[in-house]
Motif scaffolding. Structure first.
Motif, short mmCIF file in Angstrom:
data_model
loop_
_atom_site.label_atom_id
_atom_site.label_comp_id
_atom_site.label_asym_id
_atom_site.label_seq_id
_atom_site.Cartn_x
_atom_site.Cartn_y
_atom_site.Cartn_z
N PRO A 118 75.37 -46.04 46.92
CA PRO A 118 75.82 -46.50 48.26
C PRO A 118 76.34 -45.71 48.79
N VAL A 119 77.15 -44.84 47.39
CA VAL A 119 78.18 -43.86 47.73
C VAL A 119 77.04 -42.60 48.61
N PHE A 120 76.10 -42.38 47.41
CA PHE A 120 75.18 -40.67 47.70
C PHE A 120 74.88 -41.11 49.20
N ALA A 121 73.66 -42.16 50.02
CA ALA A 121 73.31 -43.00 50.59
C ALA A 121 74.58 -42.78 51.95
N ILE A 122 75.06 -43.14 51.73
CA ILE A 122 76.29 -43.07 53.53
C ILE A 122 76.63 -41.35 53.25
N VAL A 123 77.48 -40.67 52.39
CA VAL A 123 77.23 -39.75 53.15
C VAL A 123 75.70 -38.13 52.74
N VAL A 124 74.58 -38.42 52.46
CA VAL A 124 73.60 -38.06 52.74
C VAL A 124 73.12 -38.36 54.29
N MET A 147 62.38 -41.53 34.63
CA MET A 147 60.06 -41.65 35.14
C MET A 147 60.75 -42.47 36.33
N MET A 148 61.28 -43.23 36.59
CA MET A 148 61.19 -44.19 38.19
C MET A 148 61.50 -42.72 39.06
N ALA A 149 62.82 -42.52 38.89
CA ALA A 149 63.56 -40.87 39.53
C ALA A 149 62.27 -39.98 39.99
N LEU A 150 62.02 -39.94 39.24
CA LEU A 150 60.53 -38.59 38.83
C LEU A 150 59.56 -38.94 40.22
N HIS A 151 59.54 -40.21 39.56
CA HIS A 151 57.83 -41.17 40.25
C HIS A 151 58.22 -41.17 41.67
N LEU A 152 59.67 -41.55 42.29
CA LEU A 152 59.68 -41.59 43.33
C LEU A 152 59.76 -40.36 44.11
N ILE A 153 60.62 -38.82 43.76
CA ILE A 153 60.59 -37.86 43.79
C ILE A 153 59.27 -37.01 44.17
N THR A 154 58.08 -37.96 43.43
CA THR A 154 56.94 -36.93 43.51
C THR A 154 56.01 -38.30 44.90
N THR A 155 56.88 -39.48 44.75
CA THR A 155 55.88 -39.91 45.99
C THR A 155 56.64 -39.63 47.41
N PHE A 156 57.68 -38.53 47.36
CA PHE A 156 58.72 -38.00 48.45
C PHE A 156 57.66 -36.62 48.62
N GLY A 210 67.02 -40.80 46.88
CA GLY A 210 65.84 -41.10 46.78
C GLY A 210 65.98 -41.52 45.40
N ALA A 211 66.10 -40.43 44.18
CA ALA A 211 66.29 -40.83 42.70
C ALA A 211 67.14 -41.85 42.70
N SER A 212 67.98 -41.78 43.42
CA SER A 212 69.45 -42.93 42.69
C SER A 212 68.73 -44.37 42.97
N GLY A 213 68.32 -43.94 44.38
CA GLY A 213 67.99 -45.25 44.73
C GLY A 213 66.65 -46.13 43.89
N ALA A 214 65.80 -45.29 43.66
CA ALA A 214 64.26 -45.78 42.84
C ALA A 214 65.56 -46.49 41.19
N ALA A 239 63.07 -46.07 53.38
CA ALA A 239 63.33 -44.86 52.99
C ALA A 239 62.67 -44.36 53.19
N ASP A 240 61.45 -44.89 52.94
CA ASP A 240 59.53 -43.49 53.52
C ASP A 240 59.72 -43.11 54.38
N LEU A 241 60.31 -44.00 56.05
CA LEU A 241 59.91 -43.54 57.25
C LEU A 241 60.93 -42.67 57.62
N LEU A 242 62.40 -42.95 56.98
CA LEU A 242 63.43 -41.24 57.27
C LEU A 242 63.25 -40.57 56.43
N TRP A 243 62.63 -40.68 55.51
CA TRP A 243 61.89 -38.85 54.54
C TRP A 243 60.73 -38.79 56.23
N VAL A 244 60.04 -39.32 56.22
CA VAL A 244 58.47 -38.59 56.86
C VAL A 244 59.55 -38.30 58.57
N SER A 245 60.00 -38.94 58.71
CA SER A 245 60.83 -38.70 60.52
C SER A 245 61.97 -36.74 59.98
N VAL A 246 62.41 -37.14 58.56
CA VAL A 246 63.06 -35.93 59.08
C VAL A 246 62.37 -34.84 58.26
#
Length: 305
Positions: free
Chosen positions: A222-228, A130-139, A181-185, A286-293
């Motif tokens: 951290p691995v996903f975050a750095i690669v992406v 649910m937390m992952a879905l919440h984050l995806i919906t937020t994005f 973002g989902a893995s971060g949540a 993370a939110d700022l990066l998403w909006v900028s992208v």
């Protein structure tokens, strides 16, 4: 007023900023374990419109719910205003409808979290999902607001041509950021429920000896975050070389800067053992990066035609 597009665009940008505040407030609720501050009642708090504020968790949760209500009312106003200001077929109408629908989904997800007691010390797999879905919906909500604000401010609308390989690069970046973002949540939930006692506990020992999936899975974020993040920065830089407007150049620089800041915050978060304020700062980046992208690809897919 409702016919004035200039006021509408300003309202959209202000609404976007306010959503940042509400999103970070939601993270504060989770990080402080205040999700059960209103009991199992939703949308009322402790079964009342104005509950007993003797507990700090109740104050925190009630404040977040009140701010979320403002978001919902604001979404209704934005939707009505969008249809009043624009003509049939205008993309602003579509983005404002999407925005409103994501607001409804966010509210329903919040209700599920409360009604199923997926708050406080609940460490179930269901809560993690649910937390992952919440984050995806937020994005997706942030993307809808961002595009509505941009198009209302006379930003170009993107042209989708699947023969252009940049389309696939853009989609890869966006999907990658959603996964991160989902893995971060989920990782943030794990850090809240199973706060590490020393640097590296959640990266090495948890992977080998973890007794709970929320502890073992956080090693991968951290691995996903750095690669992406690196892929995002490189993609923007390469696309920017081809053909760019002034705003695209600025957005590309912002994206690369935020990527560096975000990675730095991630390592700092690990080093400081995930304090609440650092989790909030990390989410803000993370939110700022998403909006900028989202803004960058909206412009970039228009620059290339």
């Amino acid at each position: 007023m409702f016919k004035n597009k200039k006021y509408f665009s300003r309202y959209c940008w202000i609404y976007l900023v306010y959503n940042f505040y509400v999103i970070l407030g939601g993270a504060y609720v989770r990080a402080t374990g205040s999700g059960a501050g209103c009991g199992a009642h939703w949308p009322l708090c402790q079964g009342e419109v104005v509950p007993n504020f003797s507990l700090i968790h109740t104050i925190i949760e009630y404040t977040h719910r009140a701010s979320s209500l403002v978001v919902t009312i604001g979404a209704v106003l934005l939707l009505v205003w969008a249809f009043t200001t624009t003509n049939k077929g205008n993309p602003i109408r579509k983005s404002s409808v999407a925005l409103f629908l994501f607001i409804i989904v966010e509210a329903l997800l919040g209700a599920v979290l409360v009604k199923f007691a997926l708050v406080a010390n609940n460490s179930s797999h269901f809560r993690a999902i649910m937390m992952a879905l919440h984050l995806i919906t937020t994005f997706m909500l942030l993307a809808s607001i961002t595009l509505t604000a941009a198009w209302a401010s006379n930003f170009p609308t993107p042209k989708i041509n699947f023969q252009n390989k940049n389309i696939f690069s853009a989609f890869a970046v966006l999907i990658g950021l959603l996964i991160v973002g989902a893995s971060g949540a989920i990782t943030a939930l794990g850090d809240t429920l199973f706060r590490p006692l020393y640097v590296g506990e959640g990266l090495i020992s948890d992977l080998q000896h973890s007794s709970h999936i929320l502890k073992s899975i956080r090693v991968y974020h951290p691995v996903f975050a750095i690669v992406v993040s690196v892929y995002t920065a490189v993609t923007c830089w390469k696309m920017n070389i081809q053909s760019s407007s002034k705003i695209s150049n600025i957005l590309c620089k912002i994206i690369i800067s935020v990527v560096v800041i975000q990675i730095s915050l991630g390592f700092l978060n690990i080093a400081l053992l995930a304090p609440v304020w650092m989790q909030i700062a990390h989410l803000f980046a993370a939110d700022l990066l998403w909006v900028s992208v989202v803004l960058y690809f909206n412009n970039k897919l228009s620059d290339l035609y």
